[in-house]
Design a protein around this motif. Sequence first.
Motif, PDB file in Angstrom:
ATOM      1  N   MET A  95       0.828  -1.210   0.000  1.00 31.19           N
ATOM      2  CA  MET A  95       0.000   0.000   0.000  1.00 31.19           C
ATOM      3  C   MET A  95       0.862   1.259   0.000  1.00 31.19           C
ATOM      4  O   MET A  95       0.504   2.252  -0.642  1.00 31.19           O
ATOM      5  CB  MET A  95      -0.938   0.000   1.208  1.00 31.19           C
ATOM      6  N   SER A  96       1.990   1.229   0.700  1.00 37.15           N
ATOM      7  CA  SER A  96       2.877   2.398   0.759  1.00 37.15           C
ATOM      8  C   SER A  96       3.406   2.784  -0.617  1.00 37.15           C
ATOM      9  O   SER A  96       3.719   3.948  -0.858  1.00 37.15           O
ATOM     10  CB  SER A  96       4.055   2.121   1.691  1.00 37.15           C
ATOM     11  N   ARG A  97       3.479   1.823  -1.500  1.00 36.37           N
ATOM     12  CA  ARG A  97       3.955   2.087  -2.863  1.00 36.37           C
ATOM     13  C   ARG A  97       2.871   2.734  -3.734  1.00 36.37           C
ATOM     14  O   ARG A  97       3.143   3.131  -4.875  1.00 36.37           O
ATOM     15  CB  ARG A  97       4.432   0.793  -3.513  1.00 36.37           C
ATOM     16  N   HIS A  98       1.651   2.815  -3.202  1.00 37.59           N
ATOM     17  CA  HIS A  98       0.527   3.309  -4.010  1.00 37.59           C
ATOM     18  C   HIS A  98      -0.280   4.402  -3.307  1.00 37.59           C
ATOM     19  O   HIS A  98      -1.476   4.550  -3.560  1.00 37.59           O
ATOM     20  CB  HIS A  98      -0.390   2.135  -4.372  1.00 37.59           C
ATOM     21  N   THR A  99       0.375   5.175  -2.452  1.00 32.79           N
ATOM     22  CA  THR A  99      -0.365   6.241  -1.759  1.00 32.79           C
ATOM     23  C   THR A  99      -0.857   7.317  -2.728  1.00 32.79           C
ATOM     24  O   THR A  99      -1.930   7.885  -2.526  1.00 32.79           O
ATOM     25  CB  THR A  99       0.481   6.870  -0.640  1.00 32.79           C
ATOM     26  N   THR A 100      -0.104   7.569  -3.781  1.00 35.43           N
ATOM     27  CA  THR A 100      -0.562   8.540  -4.784  1.00 35.43           C
ATOM     28  C   THR A 100      -1.823   8.034  -5.474  1.00 35.43           C
ATOM     29  O   THR A 100      -2.755   8.810  -5.724  1.00 35.43           O
ATOM     30  CB  THR A 100       0.550   8.823  -5.814  1.00 35.43           C
TER      31      THR A 100
END
Length: 143
Positions: A23-28
């Motif tokens: 999820m941290s890789r997709h916050t945008t």
Amino acid sequence: MTIEELQRNLARWDVQDVARDAMSRHTTDAADLNRSQLKAGLSSGGNKLRRYASTVYAAFKSGMNPSPGFGNPDLLLTGEFHQSIVAEVTAEEVAFRATDQKAGNLLSKYGDNILGLSVESCGTFADKIRDDFERITRQILGL
């Protein structure tokens, strides 16, 4: 790979840590999904936002963005509020906040549920993180 190696790798695998990493890789992406909901006039609960009081302003806004329907806000005028929306992964959730100076007033007027993802957007977000989740899991398991 031996059974013992696989067992050691399985002992290292923490599904919550892997999910947070993915999820941290997709916050945008998460913030973009929140913006898309607002452009459609929807809260994180999937409901329409409180209607404009002024029909004159509603007509003006409908001319800018008819997507939410006449009289339904999208909270987009200058774009500053929308652009200030960020998502952050915490130990427990994906948390949303807005840093624009209007954020406090908009949250007071429309409610905290203008920030966050609807059930539908959560499904879209899950689709976006799936490949990273699987890749990280395979890496940890040595597959």
